[in-house]
Design a protein around this motif. Sequence first.
Motif, short mmCIF file in Angstrom:
data_model
loop_
_atom_site.label_atom_id
_atom_site.label_comp_id
_atom_site.label_asym_id
_atom_site.label_seq_id
_atom_site.Cartn_x
_atom_site.Cartn_y
_atom_site.Cartn_z
N ARG A 56 0.83 -1.22 0.00
CA ARG A 56 0.00 0.00 0.00
C ARG A 56 0.86 1.27 0.00
NH1 ARG A 56 -4.35 2.25 -2.02
NH2 ARG A 56 -4.88 4.08 -0.84
N GLU A 57 1.96 1.27 0.73
CA GLU A 57 2.83 2.46 0.78
C GLU A 57 3.34 2.82 -0.61
OE1 GLU A 57 3.68 -0.41 2.65
OE2 GLU A 57 2.43 0.29 4.31
N GLN A 58 3.67 1.81 -1.42
CA GLN A 58 4.16 2.06 -2.77
C GLN A 58 3.03 2.50 -3.69
OE1 GLN A 58 6.45 -1.35 -4.02
NE2 GLN A 58 8.02 -0.98 -2.49
N GLN A 59 1.82 1.97 -3.49
CA GLN A 59 0.67 2.42 -4.27
C GLN A 59 0.43 3.91 -4.03
OE1 GLN A 59 -2.75 0.07 -3.26
NE2 GLN A 59 -1.93 -1.80 -4.17
N VAL A 60 0.53 4.32 -2.77
CA VAL A 60 0.32 5.73 -2.44
C VAL A 60 1.39 6.59 -3.09
CG1 VAL A 60 0.28 7.41 -0.54
CG2 VAL A 60 -0.94 5.25 -0.31
N LEU A 61 2.64 6.14 -3.12
CA LEU A 61 3.70 6.89 -3.79
C LEU A 61 3.40 7.06 -5.28
CD1 LEU A 61 6.93 5.42 -2.16
CD2 LEU A 61 5.92 7.67 -1.78
N ASN A 75 -0.23 3.49 -19.27
CA ASN A 75 0.37 2.23 -18.83
C ASN A 75 1.88 2.38 -18.65
OD1 ASN A 75 -1.98 0.31 -18.77
ND2 ASN A 75 -2.16 1.17 -20.83
N ALA A 76 2.54 3.04 -19.58
CA ALA A 76 3.99 3.27 -19.47
C ALA A 76 4.29 4.16 -18.28
CB ALA A 76 4.53 3.90 -20.75
N VAL A 77 3.47 5.17 -18.05
CA VAL A 77 3.67 6.06 -16.90
C VAL A 77 3.54 5.27 -15.61
CG1 VAL A 77 2.70 8.03 -15.65
CG2 VAL A 77 2.97 8.14 -18.13
N LEU A 78 2.53 4.42 -15.52
CA LEU A 78 2.33 3.63 -14.31
C LEU A 78 3.47 2.64 -14.08
CD1 LEU A 78 -1.51 2.99 -14.50
CD2 LEU A 78 -0.29 4.33 -12.77
N VAL A 79 3.94 2.00 -15.14
CA VAL A 79 5.07 1.06 -15.01
C VAL A 79 6.31 1.79 -14.51
CG1 VAL A 79 6.65 -0.41 -16.33
CG2 VAL A 79 4.18 -0.63 -16.67
N LYS A 80 6.56 2.97 -15.04
CA LYS A 80 7.71 3.77 -14.60
C LYS A 80 7.57 4.16 -13.13
CE LYS A 80 9.70 8.33 -15.27
NZ LYS A 80 9.59 9.57 -16.03
N ARG A 81 6.38 4.63 -12.75
CA ARG A 81 6.17 5.02 -11.36
C ARG A 81 6.31 3.84 -10.42
NH1 ARG A 81 0.94 9.09 -11.24
NH2 ARG A 81 1.76 10.66 -12.69
N MET A 82 5.81 2.66 -10.83
CA MET A 82 5.93 1.47 -9.98
C MET A 82 7.40 1.09 -9.79
SD MET A 82 2.73 -1.03 -10.92
CE MET A 82 2.82 -0.92 -12.70
N ALA A 83 8.18 1.13 -10.87
CA ALA A 83 9.61 0.81 -10.77
C ALA A 83 10.31 1.81 -9.85
CB ALA A 83 10.25 0.83 -12.16
N ASN A 84 9.98 3.08 -9.98
CA ASN A 84 10.59 4.10 -9.13
C ASN A 84 10.20 3.91 -7.66
OD1 ASN A 84 11.80 5.22 -11.36
ND2 ASN A 84 10.38 6.94 -11.52
N ALA A 85 8.94 3.57 -7.41
CA ALA A 85 8.48 3.34 -6.04
C ALA A 85 9.19 2.13 -5.43
CB ALA A 85 6.97 3.15 -6.01
N LYS A 86 9.33 1.06 -6.20
CA LYS A 86 9.99 -0.15 -5.72
C LYS A 86 11.46 0.11 -5.39
CE LYS A 86 7.21 -3.50 -8.27
NZ LYS A 86 7.23 -4.47 -9.37
N ASN A 87 12.09 0.97 -6.17
CA ASN A 87 13.52 1.25 -5.99
C ASN A 87 13.80 2.42 -5.07
OD1 ASN A 87 14.95 -0.75 -7.73
ND2 ASN A 87 13.52 0.08 -9.23
N ILE A 90 11.23 7.46 -5.64
CA ILE A 90 10.04 8.28 -5.81
C ILE A 90 9.53 8.62 -4.42
CG2 ILE A 90 8.49 6.30 -5.96
CD1 ILE A 90 6.82 7.72 -7.95
N SER A 91 9.24 9.88 -4.20
CA SER A 91 8.76 10.28 -2.88
C SER A 91 7.47 11.08 -2.96
CB SER A 91 9.82 11.12 -2.17
OG SER A 91 9.99 12.33 -2.84
N GLY A 92 6.94 11.23 -4.13
CA GLY A 92 5.72 12.00 -4.30
C GLY A 92 5.94 13.19 -5.20
N TYR A 93 4.95 14.02 -5.30
CA TYR A 93 4.99 15.19 -6.17
C TYR A 93 5.97 16.21 -5.64
CZ TYR A 93 3.17 18.73 -9.28
OH TYR A 93 3.03 19.67 -10.25
N GLY A 94 6.78 16.77 -6.49
CA GLY A 94 7.71 17.81 -6.07
C GLY A 94 9.09 17.24 -5.79
#
Length: 116
Positions: A56-61, A75-87, A90-94
């Motif tokens: 859930r924490e990564q979904q929120v990110l 879909n590409a944007v979501l895949v990129k965001r998921m990879a960034n969250a996993k690694n 990514i910490s959110g907007y800004g």
Amino acid sequence: FCLQCSEHNFSRNEMCRKCQTPASQGVPLSELPIENFLTGYPVEEKVLEQLKTLPREQQVLVMKVGTLKGANDVNAVLVKRMANAKNGIISGYGSGPKGLGKGGWSGDMSSMMAMM
């Protein structure tokens, strides 16, 4: 998150800047079901399933980066965001811990591809 218009804007605003809904009628991202965030976007089933299996924490990110409005390929944007969250990049907007910009990415294309 505004449930009326799907705008992501209540962290500093008392009213939705798009539809003027009071912030009290919004939902914090930490409580928003991922399906609500994706409403109206053509998300492929396999991408949706990957997103649902994230903690859930990564979904929120993934949601904190901002809406998918204007994305050529959600879909590409979501895949990129998921990879960034996993690694952890990514910490959110800004601005994030690594000087992330609006898109939540601060690196070159080769390092992004290596993460995927």
